[in-house]
Scaffold this motif. Structure first.
Motif, PDB file in Angstrom:
ATOM      1  N   UNK A   1       1.136   4.252  -2.791  1.00  0.00           N
ATOM      2  CA  UNK A   1       0.917   5.661  -2.446  1.00  0.00           C
ATOM      3  C   UNK A   1       2.137   6.512  -2.771  1.00  0.00           C
TER       4      UNK A   1
ATOM      5  N   UNK B   1      -6.227   0.626   2.096  1.00  0.00           N
ATOM      6  CA  UNK B   1      -5.210   1.527   2.636  1.00  0.00           C
ATOM      7  C   UNK B   1      -4.811   2.581   1.608  1.00  0.00           C
ATOM      8  N   UNK B   2      -4.688   2.158   0.346  1.00  0.00           N
ATOM      9  CA  UNK B   2      -4.394   3.131  -0.711  1.00  0.00           C
ATOM     10  C   UNK B   2      -5.548   4.141  -0.815  1.00  0.00           C
TER      11      UNK B   2
ATOM     12  N   UNK C   1      -4.979  -3.902   1.244  1.00  0.00           N
ATOM     13  CA  UNK C   1      -4.027  -3.022   0.548  1.00  0.00           C
ATOM     14  C   UNK C   1      -4.793  -1.966  -0.252  1.00  0.00           C
TER      15      UNK C   1
ATOM     16  N   UNK D   1      -6.264   7.796   2.044  1.00  0.00           N
ATOM     17  CA  UNK D   1      -5.988   9.216   1.804  1.00  0.00           C
ATOM     18  C   UNK D   1      -6.663   9.755   0.540  1.00  0.00           C
ATOM     19  N   UNK D   2      -6.982   8.857  -0.397  1.00  0.00           N
ATOM     20  CA  UNK D   2      -7.705   9.300  -1.592  1.00  0.00           C
ATOM     21  C   UNK D   2      -9.054   9.880  -1.186  1.00  0.00           C
TER      22      UNK D   2
ATOM     23  N   UNK E   1      -1.316  -0.314   9.673  1.00  0.00           N
ATOM     24  CA  UNK E   1      -0.027  -0.876   9.254  1.00  0.00           C
ATOM     25  C   UNK E   1       0.623  -1.671  10.385  1.00  0.00           C
TER      26      UNK E   1
ATOM     27  N   UNK F   1       0.831  -1.201   0.000  1.00  0.00           N
ATOM     28  CA  UNK F   1       0.000   0.000   0.000  1.00  0.00           C
ATOM     29  C   UNK F   1       0.863   1.248   0.000  1.00  0.00           C
TER      30      UNK F   1
ATOM     31  N   UNK G   1       0.905  -2.692 -11.182  1.00  0.00           N
ATOM     32  CA  UNK G   1      -0.025  -1.567 -11.318  1.00  0.00           C
ATOM     33  C   UNK G   1       0.518  -0.573 -12.346  1.00  0.00           C
TER      34      UNK G   1
ATOM     35  N   UNK H   1      -6.041  -2.913  -7.120  1.00  0.00           N
ATOM     36  CA  UNK H   1      -5.717  -1.499  -7.325  1.00  0.00           C
ATOM     37  C   UNK H   1      -6.163  -1.056  -8.720  1.00  0.00           C
TER      38      UNK H   1
END
Lengths: 753, 753
Positions: free
Chosen positions: A394, B674-675, B671, B678-679, B210, A390, A675, B393
């Motif tokens: 980011x 977690x990504x 994962x 903040x998005x 985390x 992750x 990705x 993702x």
């Protein structure tokens, strides 16, 4: 700003003018000849063991088969667009015919360069791998890889310059209109090759990795993986064929934009000077390719950068000399109709060209900093692998955002600088900055080709098992350098998109002003809601296009995963290495899928401006282009650089940092790289030709939109019919792609066995 | 388009006009009173066990402490901006003083609503958790959660409407200028609360996950995790305080835009009608909140949607009645100076308002489809978890891109529809569509607050261990519904940003046209390079802002990881549950870091338009705003919806699909989540107030830019000095944040022990 354009046809070349353009055409042919010489040198290099040749042959065949099928698909599309183009309004038959014919010429050139680039790369891969085994292997391998790039570079600039020079010689005053056709043909085919090749390469790559590395725990490029040949084919059809066509397109469209604007700013000289600058670029590219020699102990990127800077400085000096020798010190000397412009043409031209060259250098540095393994950003992404996938994702996204911002600001600064400098000929100054950028394209293509050739050489080495540890190390290093050079090319390519688009905006307003019949320039006021709506729609199309491309890769990769799993399950002995997997099946699947997937984004690019233009009007269409350019620039660089950073962060870990191969950190960076794959090699690079295609479609349809909107020819019914049909095509294309299922989720159930 | 604006000051309200505005002010006060009644009901609900109350108390204290320190930080900033604002050109002292005073009023209202929202949520969390334990727990818990939202909704619309009505009553003709100050204050503070709260909530969340989930393998909200209280505090200061301030800002700025444009389009009626529509919204919001009752067996989202649709229909009907009763059938009736406009004002107003209401409904549906657990997109993302994190993702990014495109196109269609409909009063029609959107804000706030309250209730339940399986299941379901409602709110908020910005563009041109002293409207031609450069820079600032926000979260999360690891290592007995971790330490760290991190994006938002405006001119600034609006809209929705889809895909897996909790698939979706953190909760939602702040700064500085650029007051030196200082502030802020290290990579070495 005063109106910049004059009616075409008023310009004639003098005898001296014909001579200079003739010389430019000869320089272009010389570039092709030098390309041939370099080609001979590459082909003369050793070809390694029989096993290596076997593998290379399979890759060559797969790549050729794909491009053959792609050619057939594109031919149909090309004929349809040819007919549509023929039906669009034109001043006279000469223009109408010339525009359509040179559309085909541009398209054929674009495809040819792509094909040659691919064919050559498949020849070179083997020879680079072979060279790495010899004594002094590093220097030899690097030389073959860079010379291969040199061939592609020479052909790109040679054909681009030759085509443009011929159009100017034959059509003179009508050249701008005919060049629109030439540029459009080049851009359209390049876009398809970028999208198709991009889907191919990443579907094979992601599919191979998901089953091979992740599920079966076998290394990349392991011959037991049925997708491994397809993966290597992909590097050639995507990164080589697609890239070469793309850079040819960038070259051609930028040149077209400069020539379109040239005559109105500088008279006949304006049709000549934009050809002189790239001709100088040919000379310096030759120098750049020949001086590229790796010195002992220096990184590969240092060598390549040195060549770039040397040839950039020579270009700048020669361009300045050409400007002061060829251009007068005052606009009045071009004739009375230019006398109202202030400033010194020679100075404006010199500084504009230098702005373009400096822009290329800055992009090189920014991209190198954000995607190179030796700088902080990639090292940081590598470090975050210790806290898991992750944080890798980011941090890579942050790197991509940040580098996109700085690159876009540098490009914007170049446009603004040329604009301020240019005064009354502001747009032409922007276009000249573009030609400055073009002087670097020869070297840039050479740098870019370097990447996939090294990548494939590594693949052949790995698969054959005939390459020792030391040679493998050399190839790995070259591959990492290639990741950065690939990202740099994308930055330069998108810069040409912005500069060309800014300049083409002038052509767009001119087309509208002419059609409206007013003497004032066309104005699309950005504070008007219709223009703002256009900006939003333009930005949205970039997001849609990117999403479609990423989705297409996921879907096609799903089919690969299914087939590779099936082979492991049904064909005994693959895992033990006693039976060869059916490589050809996977190549066939990816070929079929990527050609099928190519349609949706391609149709979107062509029909979206038509729907916006006829549906919402010329103001909205102008806003649409601005939105697409701005968002497209940022998105393209974001996708390219985050992908590059992830790839190189993985290489850092594989070099033994943060736990090295097989560690959790390695696992995390593999996720990042996967990705990044469709980001950097499918969606990102296709945005550049996308912008060009949309821009040229808009320029071409502008008179028709105006005719149906205003004056005696106004016909709301037809206008709406056209808009609705265009929208229907887009919707149908999207629905079609949706019905193929979404993402990998719809892989048949047995695939999960 | 003809010039839309008249000099202010020419409008006076009649006696009847004063009465209507007075009634609106009373309706606003009634909304506040109803909020108080709902508040009583919420506070009267049961508070569960002592252990639950203990935990809730810790969360309450942490949240209050954070907001107190944030208030002090923002107060300094507010005073500086107050002084700058006071120094800007104004028509007279009354305008200058009113604008600055109401800037403070807007800022204080914004902060107050944020504070109340947070305070109330911390009270409600506990009560929702308690209600879930009772008989009929699902309905009771849902009722408390939704009523809590109702309180916040009532305060939001009450204060927004009251403030605007008072300004109109006191300032009449000068109200537009004073309202700019009011809107600016609201937007500025909301942006800071969104950014600061967003960093807080996600730094704590990501940091907690985390170490807790990933490293130690303990569940979310486990009391042994030292970051768990900070995580719950974060939900309140980010999702509640930040969101409430943000929606208040959306409400206020939209209302301001409508009132600014109103007087020039409809005369005095144009200052009154935009107040009547939201007053109707207050009435329907009350109905919406009271009719929200869960029926047996239906999903939580179904219940909420029903309330939304019922209140939307009532709003539409009442607005249409109001328009036909209050507005005449022809512009001539407003007075001679309006007679040149064609069309029926009552019809234009009715349809515009309905466009806004329909827009809200469409965004609700699109967002619900793309982020809800019961539809294909999230299910697909869930399925891709079987092929690992990379495909999760990629599919989430595709979902985000796609939903952003459709949402942006729907918003663009609404703007274009109102524009076409409005004819000569196009911009006011767009603004009226915005007021239509506002009628739904009361219910929307209620829906949004629902999310974090449910999330926190689940946290308290988990930590206390006093909630049984069945009750926990109820809270999990409510939490998943909350993920979707949160995404919906962000979609609606960004829609108000586009509509308000489109309308404010009118105010911007007007300010420039007035300063220039010409009678013609201001024109920023988008095909001019300077405007296009502005568009690119505007798009770039959105990317930069997003990147900074994501980076800030990573950095602050790194500090949390370090501290939680330290406590596990140094304090014996935590893992065994015999010793309580030092929760307060983590809260302190996150408080300190998020207030520090807030400065860079905040300064960027305020100073970037100043640098562009003074440095590149008014045309570039107009382009800048358009670029920021277009890219900002897409980016905001992309970030919100991909984050929402990842979060709910994780919930799907946790519900037992694809292997359920603890499987590889679960790991992959963690994962993704977690990504997405903040998005969706930091970068995405802050873009809405960012656009408003930049827009209002531009409107406010426009006259000063023009004065320094043209005419007698032209002063290039000062213009450049201001631009350079603004740029220097931005650069310094970015360098400062860079020096704090980049991403989590720079966590001290011992953190890795």
């Amino acid at each position: 700003m005063s109106r910049q354009f004059l009616a075409e046809g008023g310009i004639t070349l003098t005898g001296g003018g014909y001579t200079i353009v003739g010389v430019v055409a000869v320089v272009a042919l010389v570039a092709l000849a030098i390309g041939y010489v370099l080609l001979k040198e590459v082909l003369a290099a050793g070809q390694g063991t029989a096993k290596m040749q076997d593998i290379a042959k399979a890759v060559q065949e797969g790549a050729a088969a794909y491009l053959k099928r792609q050619r057939n698909t594109l031919a149909i599309f090309g004929v349809i667009v040819f007919l549509l183009l023929f039906a669009l309004p034109a001043d006279d038959w000469s223009e109408r015919i010339g525009r359509s014919i040179f559309f085909l010429v541009g398209a054929v050139f674009s495809f040819t360069i792509g094909y040659l680039g691919m064919w050559l790369a498949t020849q070179a891969n083997l020879r680079v791998a072979a060279a790495s085994r010899e004594e002094g292997g590093r220097e030899k391998a690097m030389r073959v890889a860079f010379r291969t790039g040199g061939v592609v570079g020479m052909i790109t600039v040679g054909l681009g310059l030759f085509g443009a020079a011929i159009v100017v010689l034959v059509y003179t005053g009508q050249a701008p209109k005919v060049l629109e056709g030439f540029g459009f043909g080049a851009a359209l085919i390049a876009m398809f090759m970028r999208v198709g090749g991009g889907i191919f390469t990443k579907a094979a790559d992601v599919g191979a990795d998901l089953v091979g590395k992740v599920e079966q725990g076998i290394p990349e490029d392991d011959p037991r993986n049925a997708a491994t040949i397809a993966d290597n084919v992909g590097d050639n059809v995507g990164d080589c064929a697609g890239m070469a066509a793309d850079l040819f397109e960038s070259y051609a469209v930028m040149l077209v934009a400069a020539l379109i604007l040239g005559s109105s700013a500088f008279g006949a000289s304006g049709l000549i000077f934009p050809l002189i600058v790239p001709a100088i670029g040919v000379i310096t590219a030759v120098i750049g390719v020949y001086i590229t020699k790796a010195r002992a102990g220096e990184g590969g990127l240092v060598t390549i950068n040195r060549s770039f800077y040397i040839s950039a400085v020579i270009s700048a000096v020669l361009s300045a000399i050409a400007a002061f020798v060829y251009l007068p010190g005052s606009f009045a000397e071009f004739g009375d109709s230019y006398a109202h412009n202030t400033g010194n043409p020679a100075v404006i031209a010199t500084v504009s060209v230098i702005i373009g060259i400096v822009l290329a250098a800055l992009i090189l540095r920014i991209t190198g900093y954000y995607t190179g393994t030796e700088h902080k950003p990639v090292k940081d992404v590598g470090k975050t692998s210790e806290t898991g996938a992750a944080t890798v994702i980011l941090s890579g996204i942050s790197v991509g955002f940040e580098s996109a911002v700085y690159t876009a600001l540098v490009i914007a600064a170049a446009v603004f600088g040329a604009f301020l400098l240019g005064g009354g000929v502001a747009l032409f100054a922007v276009a000249l900055a573009g030609t400055g950028l073009l002087t670097t394209v020869g070297v840039i293509v050479a740098m870019d080709t370097f990447g996939p050739v090294s990548d494939n050489a590594q693949g052949i080495a790995e698969m054959s098992g005939d390459v020792d540890e030391k040679a493998a190390q050399i190839l790995t290093e070259l591959d990492a350098v290639g990741n950065t050079t690939k990202a740099i090319t994308k930055g330069i390519a998108i810069a040409t998109a912005v500069l060309a688009a800014t300049a083409l905006f002038g052509s767009y307003s001119d087309a509208i002003a002419k059609a409206v019949g007013s003497t004032g320039a066309f104005v699309a006021n950005i504070v008007s809601p219709e223009t703002l709506v256009g900006v939003i729609v333009g930005a949205a199309v970039v997001f849609l296009f990117s999403g479609l491309a990423v989705n297409a890769v996921s879907r096609a990769a799903g089919a690969v995963v299914y087939e590779v799993r099936r082979q492991f399950r049904e064909i005994p002995g693959i895992m033990e290495g006693t039976t060869r997997p059916e490589y050809g099946k996977v190549v066939d699947i990816v070929t079929r899928d990527s050609l099928r997937e190519l349609a949706t984004p391609g149709l979107l690019a062509v029909f979206a401006p038509i729907a916006v233009g006829f549906g919402l009007g010329t103001g909205a269409l102008a806003g649409y282009l601005a939105g697409a350019i701005a968002t497209g620039t940022l998105m393209a660089i974001f996708l390219a650089n985050s992908g590059g950073a992830w790839d190189n962060a993985k290489k850092l870990v594989e070099d033994g940092n943060h736990g090295g191969k097989g560690s959790d950190a390695h696992e995390a960076t593999i996720i990042g790289d996967t990705v990044g794959d469709p980001f950097k090699d499918t969606a990102g690079p296709a945005i550049n030709p996308l912008i060009k295609v949309m821009n040229l479609v808009s320029v071409l349809i502008a008179p028709a939109v105006v005719t149906l909107t205003l004056g005696g020819g106004a016909d709301t019914t037809w206008r709406i019919v056209i808009a609705v049909v265009a929208l229907a095509v887009i919707v149908a294309a999207i629905v079609m792609s949706k019905r193929r299922g979404s993402v990998m989720a719809d892989t048949p159930a047995e695939a999960k066995a």
